[in-house]
Design an enzyme around this catalytic site. Sequence first.
Site, PDB file in Angstrom:
ATOM      1  N   LYS A 133       0.807  -1.225   0.000  1.00  0.00           N
ATOM      2  CA  LYS A 133       0.000   0.000   0.000  1.00  0.00           C
ATOM      3  C   LYS A 133       0.839   1.274   0.000  1.00  0.00           C
ATOM      4  CE  LYS A 133      -4.437  -1.600   1.583  1.00  0.00           C
ATOM      5  NZ  LYS A 133      -4.201  -3.028   1.928  1.00  0.00           N
ATOM      6  N   GLU A 180      -9.797   6.951   3.815  1.00  0.00           N
ATOM      7  CA  GLU A 180     -10.699   6.009   4.467  1.00  0.00           C
ATOM      8  C   GLU A 180      -9.882   4.761   4.767  1.00  0.00           C
ATOM      9  OE1 GLU A 180     -10.256   6.017   1.241  1.00  0.00           O
ATOM     10  OE2 GLU A 180      -9.939   3.865   0.968  1.00  0.00           O
ATOM     11  N   SER A 191       1.645  -9.849  -1.056  1.00  0.00           N
ATOM     12  CA  SER A 191       1.245  -8.454  -0.844  1.00  0.00           C
ATOM     13  C   SER A 191       1.603  -7.876   0.518  1.00  0.00           C
ATOM     14  CB  SER A 191      -0.255  -8.296  -1.099  1.00  0.00           C
ATOM     15  OG  SER A 191      -1.011  -9.153  -0.273  1.00  0.00           O
TER      16      SER A 191
HETATM   17  C1  LIG Z   1      -5.093  -4.018   1.674  1.00  0.00           C
HETATM   18  C2  LIG Z   1      -4.420  -5.281   1.379  1.00  0.00           C
HETATM   19  C3  LIG Z   1      -4.843  -6.136   0.330  1.00  0.00           C
HETATM   20  C4  LIG Z   1      -6.050  -5.844  -0.510  1.00  0.00           C
HETATM   21  O1  LIG Z   1      -6.003  -4.669  -1.247  1.00  0.00           O
HETATM   22  P1  LIG Z   1      -5.778  -4.638  -2.823  1.00  0.00           P
HETATM   23  O2  LIG Z   1      -6.089  -3.241  -3.192  1.00  0.00           O
HETATM   24  O3  LIG Z   1      -6.743  -5.627  -3.425  1.00  0.00           O
HETATM   25  O4  LIG Z   1      -4.382  -5.022  -3.082  1.00  0.00           O
HETATM   26  C5  LIG Z   1      -4.118  -7.284   0.072  1.00  0.00           C
HETATM   27  N1  LIG Z   1      -3.036  -7.614   0.819  1.00  0.00           N
HETATM   28  C6  LIG Z   1      -2.618  -6.848   1.834  1.00  0.00           C
HETATM   29  C7  LIG Z   1      -1.418  -7.277   2.614  1.00  0.00           C
HETATM   30  C8  LIG Z   1      -3.287  -5.660   2.159  1.00  0.00           C
HETATM   31  O5  LIG Z   1      -2.852  -4.897   3.165  1.00  0.00           O
END
Ligand SMILES: *Cc1c(COP(=O)(O)O)cnc(C)c1O
Length: 404
Positions: A99, A121, A387
């Site tokens: 993010k 948000e 992610s």
């Molecule tokens: C917020 C988040 C997501 C989901 O958000 P996307 O916009 O779909 O990427 C996925 N993995 C992690 C670790 C997150 O913090």
Amino acid sequence: MNNTTATPLSATIAVDELGYYGEFGGAYIPEMLYPNVETLRRQYLGLIKESGFQDEFRRLLRDYVGRPSPLYFAPRLSAHIGAQVYLKREDLNHTGAHKINNTIGQILLARRLAKTRIIAETGAGQHGVATATVCALMGLQCIVYMGAVDMERQAPNVARMKMLGAEVRPALSGSQTLKDATNEAIRDWINNPEDTHYIIGSVVGPHPYPDMVARFQSVISEEMKSQLQEQTDRHYPDAIVACVGGGSNAAGAYYHYLNDRRVRLIAVEAAGHGVDSGESAATSILGSRGIIHGSRTLLMQTPDGQIVEPYSISAGLDYPGIGPLHAHLISSGRAEAVSITDEEALKAGFFLAQTEGIIPALETAHALAALDRLSFSADDVVVVCLSGRGDKDLDTYIGGMKDC
Ligand SMILES: *Cc1c(COP(=O)(O)O)cnc(C)c1O
């Protein structure tokens, strides 16, 4: 791209002038929001492409976020899956997930638009923390709207945001979760159009947000190209697997391969307790066309158009829509959707921890669980977008282990 495929130009996947990916996208906003969104729409591409902007963005990604994130070949996981599995390590970024790539980009944009006040948000608090982080970095005022119920469930992230100097305002209407926080943030932006920039955390919202956020996250696949070239002698993989809440990590991981049909794109959603259980977030299966947060996309709604409250064990996938890019990729057949239950995700999280020594975020664990559902040949190169890291989810993992 240097290795272009035979894809005809008409089949190229890109956003059009008005923010549409096929039939999805656009900007469906109240009239009072029009000046803010229109200013952004007119200026974002010019500003992002400026060399001064790019230099500063790249420098912060390198020196502050810690990029490039490694592309790690996972030998024990590969042996289990029966393919060559690589993990794109977004979990190693500052603040523990992808993010921050987006919030760095948007804070630089906000400064160039001479904004002094930032709003955001947040649901689980991850985007709130990433926003509070870059506001501290730039010395800008930060207000994060968060559902009152979420504030209670995600108390550690509320504490982090406060320590970083942000004000966290509870959204007290409706179900007191993400969609209510989003409504509050939009209301704030309408009331403060002059000095305020609204940092949206995923590839959702009115145009230009989905395209803008995808561009900031596209650094993920940009790095993958050279890392794959170095490690596999080929700049593209056979498949990319990513979890989709709104879809920003997936958009970043797919971005430079969208028009390369040799690459399978796999979008993994949260099935919660099961697609048919009434408690899930499997938007591509359960969703229908409608408008949410200013964009036309697929969303979970009742026959009379009320948004259905989503459910997932992972707060980051607990969103009733998906970004318009993903609605287009899935409904056109370019991407394959897979949905994974809470239980499958928990198991995959433990499995990665014990085979590779990496504790993934629960969101990411959904992407890992999908590997078991898909068939690959032994020499297929598969990249999973890792992610985020799972430290924030330890209580859920430990609690969930009893049920597994
Ligand atoms: C917020 C988040 C997501 C989901 O958000 P996307 O916009 O779909 O990427 C996925 N993995 C992690 C670790 C997150 O913090």
